[in-house]
Scaffold this active site. Structure first.
Site, short mmCIF file in Angstrom:
data_model
loop_
_atom_site.label_atom_id
_atom_site.label_comp_id
_atom_site.label_asym_id
_atom_site.label_seq_id
_atom_site.Cartn_x
_atom_site.Cartn_y
_atom_site.Cartn_z
N MET B 175 0.81 -1.22 0.00
CA MET B 175 0.00 0.00 0.00
C MET B 175 0.84 1.27 0.00
O MET B 175 0.29 2.35 -0.18
CB MET B 175 -0.99 0.01 1.16
CG MET B 175 -2.33 -0.61 0.86
SD MET B 175 -3.05 -0.28 -0.79
CE MET B 175 -3.41 1.47 -0.71
N ASP B 176 2.14 1.18 0.21
CA ASP B 176 2.97 2.36 -0.03
C ASP B 176 3.11 2.56 -1.54
O ASP B 176 2.99 3.67 -2.05
CB ASP B 176 4.33 2.24 0.64
CG ASP B 176 4.26 2.54 2.13
OD1 ASP B 176 3.17 2.90 2.61
OD2 ASP B 176 5.28 2.38 2.82
#
Lengths: 408, 411
Positions: B175-176
């Site tokens: 999710m980064d």
């Protein structure tokens, strides 16, 4: 006025690009889904409305085709191809994931279409890019991810268990890049008036989305190894997933590193009456009273610093095993520590935070006289909000409407 | 050749991957990204500045390999925003920028006097995109996150694993990466709106919310059918639910930690698989139809593993590709980067020139544009590498003034 209003996007129905079309349609583009007369196969994918299979009951279809219109068109038929050319004359962006030669065989490839619409943006999504013959081999989300990195890094400490794939994300990562490419090309068209052809590789998309696995190799020729519930790493790292009292897991995140964090953790431990069960609690107190910053490079070398940081981890583990995952998450955050409950998707969906942000979106399905709750926006725009403009279309639902627009 | 985005200037406070990854995309298409860092803390807010991997034995805030990977072709300046003069310089920069981007905790820019209302007062059509774990609005907006926490709370960690075991999760900050993609989308969508209307706006991006949208139909299966993913035997994330396939999984092959992924979508894939395997169990009545095979996946997987374990992953890949069954060897980083000629010929690992590190390979972009393709040539900026350039060229300061500001600790 929405961010993409006034734009016409044509999507040649294919499960690999459905998400790109949805992302554009929910931001206001007029996305026209072109399907063969028999319909796209993903219309029959589970799960189903009320768990009963049948036409127009696929929730897979419902999810990935919100806000779009659909027409049925046989591109292999001369009349169908002519209608498609007419449609392309009004189109800003074409998204397709066809076999590499299909559109040129139909004389509907970019050189032809850009004659019809000079500033057309044509996105071609393939598994390995336009120049790689492997793009014409059959592939699924799983095989795309296997060849491009994610499973190598995901799984368990026990390497006799297989590497793991996070489902859907091979397709969706590629869809993100297709969307970003479309937006980039639209901004350029806005200043130059020019369209262009864009080659999107699905395997390349996952290849550049695996964080340290890639750059540990590129920079230092080192290989990461997968670990349970935490980053794959060149050297083994401490566990971060902890079973909580309610049988759910929590991610203990980054343990305390500053005196005020040790103080908050120690106070929380005492308020739960757990300090007596933790022999290392004395080191938490020492951490709370530490003067100046900790030199983290001394962990493992300096006895006091090693004991203090060990006590931080031990306290988090003890608390996690004594409270529910949600209480652990809230307690850590109140102590200023970045930790989280490992929610299932439905638990996350029902969480008060997302509800308060308006993530539960009602969508009217007038055909079955029901209002269905959909997942909401990935981002909050102040002036051009995301919206689900209509339920997913039935096969050919807008054929007459769109054809009438082409021949007013 | 002008880049697709070379008409845009971004006043960029982003860091780590969740923010820096967004402006990396924009930079690769020619946008001028001016990255602002704190000279007092030597830019250490971005923890990747000085962390591994390193190219050699040198260490330091200009030598982090991940930082270099995520910040190619950006300009780096320093402003000590505790100082009023630095705030004036920032205001001048905002005035000539199209976008202000940041992924701090909520409230950091406000504390410096550069919240959205103040930004608008400086530049009425500014696009402001904030990106943090839970967003700036909602009960958890003051909470702190990292990629793994976002993945945990949003259900992504849970959705990746085997039944009866704890979640396998993601072995990296998925999710980064993906939060950065949503941030890039948000910036570009807001710029498209401004291109049409002249209006700027604020976009509140919450990575955990973007993550929650990625469960696909599972959430409709919950809201409509009350079918939860947390149930006996679920998730079994290497198997496919939509559409259901069998066999479908990752199987052991000859060698240490070597694996192959195989997927049978339908009867013809199964027939093709059978034509290669030629073992008696294939004719077992229990596996007669696609439906039967879906009901017998554990047994099927056991038989199939018995076949895969005696061959190399590449032998299996070739054999099944020849009969057009979806198949792929699970590749190690070395294999997909240096032994798969296709990623190299796609130009996926460009070499950039970094002032201190020299030549380093980085993640490229997985796309090619026929007219305005991306380019990566320069590595990440060293701390304050472009302060002189930006203050003189963009803001019109003289070299003497910049030298003076440096001596005063303003920049």
């Amino acid at each position: 006025m929405t961010a993409l209003s006034g734009l016409r996007v044509v999507e040649l129905a294919n499960e690999r690009i459905a998400f790109t079309g949805k992302l554009m349609a929910d931001m206001g583009a007029d996305v026209i889904l072109v399907e063969p007369p028999g319909g796209d196969p993903s219309r029959s994918y589970p799960p189903f409305l009320d768990n009963k299979p049948g036409p127009d009951r696929s929730l897979y279809w419902w999810h990935y085709h919100t806000s779009k219109r659909a027409i049925a068109l046989d591109l292999d038929d001369l009349e169908g191809a002519k209608t498609f050319q007419k449609l392309m004359a009004t189109t800003d962006v074409l998204i397709e994931a066809e076999p590499r030669d299909r559109l040129s065989n139909l004389q509907l490839d970019y050189p032809t279409l850009s004659e019809i619409k000079r500033d057309l943006i044509h996105l071609a999504v393939t598994t390995h890019g336009r120049d790689d013959p492997r793009s014409d081999l059959p592939a699924t989300d799983l095989t795309i991810m296997a060849t491009s990195g994610p499973p190598w890094s995901c799984g368990y400490d026990d390497h006799s268990l297989p590497p793991i794939r996070g489902p859907l994300q091979g397709y969706q990562t590629a869809a993100h890049f297709a969307y970003m490419s479309a937006l980039t090309a639209l901004l350029y068209r806005g200043v130059s008036g020019e369209g262009q052809f864009i080659d999107v590789s699905m395997t390349a998309a996952s290849n550049v989305s695996t964080e340290a696995a890639t750059y540990s190799w590129l920079v230092a020729q080192k290989t990461v190894q997968r670990q349970t519930g935490r980053h794959a790493s060149v050297s083994p790292s401490g566990e971060t997933q902890q079973l909580c009292a309610d049988g759910r897991y929590a991610n203990t995140g980054v343990p305390p590193r500053f005196p005020h964090e040790f103080k908050a953790l120690y106070d929380w431990l005492k308020s739960l009456g757990l300090d007596q069960q933790l022999p290392e609690a004395v080191f938490l107190e020492m951490g709370a009273e530490w003067q100046g910053p900790f030199d983290l490079s001394l962990i493992g070398q300096d006895d006091a610093i090693t004991a203090i940081f060990g006590a931080g981890r031990a306290a988090l583990q003890l608390i996690a095993s004594s409270v529910s995952a949600q209480d652990f998450f809230l307690g850590c955050q109140q102590a200023g520590l970045a930790a989280g409950a490992v929610n299932s998707p439905e638990e996350a969906f029902e969480d008060e935070h997302f509800k308060a942000r308006g993530f539960h979106v009602p969508v009217r399905h007038e055909d079955i006289d029901r209002t269905i709750t959909y997942p909401g926006a990935p981002y909050r725009f102040e002036k051009t909000p995301w919206s689900i403009y209509r339920r997913a279309p039935k096969l050919g639902e807008h054929t007459a409407e769109v054809l009438a627009e082409l021949d007013p | 050749m002008p880049g697709a985005l070379s008409s845009f200037r971004i006043c960029d406070f982003t860091g780590q991957l969740a923010g820096a990854g967004a402006t990396k995309w924009l930079a690769s298409f020619g946008a001028e990204i001016i990255r602002i860092e704190d000279p007092v803390r030597e830019g250490r807010w971005d923890i990747l500045r000085g962390t591994p991997p390193f190219i050699d034995d040198r260490r330091g805030i200009d030598l982090g390999g991940a930082f270099n990977n995520h910040n190619t072709d950006k300009l780096g300046i320093t402003l000590n925003l505790r100082d009023e003069k630095a705030k004036e310089i920032l205001a001048e920069l905002v005035r000539v920028s199209d976008v202000v981007s940041e992924n701090f905790a909520k409230g950091v820019l406000e504390r410096w006097g550069f919240g959205y209302e103040q930004l608008k007062a400086i530049k009425p059509d500014i696009v402001y995109v904030s990106n943090c774990g839970f967003g700036h609005v909602g009960p958890y907006s003051d909470f702190r996150t990292w990629g793994p926490i976002v993945q945990a709370v949003s259900g992504l960690t849970f959705s990746s694993g085997l039944p009866g075991l704890e979640p396998a999760g993601w072995g990296y900050s998925f999710m980064d990466h993906t939060g950065a993609y949503y941030m890039a989308m948000a910036i570009m969508l807001a710029l498209l709106h401004r291109q049409k209307t002249g209006e700027g706006q604020w976009v509140d991006l919450a990575c955990s919310e973007s993550a929650l949208t990625l469960h696909g139909p599972a959430l409709l299966d919950w809201t409509i059918n009350a079918n939860p993913m947390r149930r006996e035997g679920s998730p079994h994330s290497n198997r496919n639910q939509w559409p259901p396939m069998a066999p479908h999984g990752i199987y052991p092959t000859l060698g240490n930690d070597e694996w192959v992924a195989i997927a049978c979508r339908n009867e013809s894939d199964w027939d093709a698989l059978c034509s290669v395997i030629q073992r008696p169990w294939l004719t077992d009545k229990a596996f007669a139809t696609h439906e039967d095979r879906l009901n017998q996946q554990d047994a099927l997987d056991q038989h199939l593993s018995g076949w895969t374990k005696d061959q190399t992953k590449y032998e299996i890949e070739t054999a099944l590709q020849n009969v057009r069954v979806p198949v792929a060897a699970v590749l190690t980083p070395e294999e997909r980067i240096d032994r798969d000629p296709a990623t190299g010929s796609f130009g996926l690992w460009p070499t950039v020139q970094h002032r201190e590190m020299g030549e380093v390979r980085v993640d490229g972009q997985p796309v090619h544009f026929s007219k305005t393709d991306w380019e990566m040539t320069h590595g990440a900026p060293c701390l304050s590498e472009h302060t002189m350039d930006v203050l003189t060229r963009v803001l019109g300061y003289s070299e003497e003034e910049v030298t003076q500001l440096t001596a005063e600790g303003v920049i």
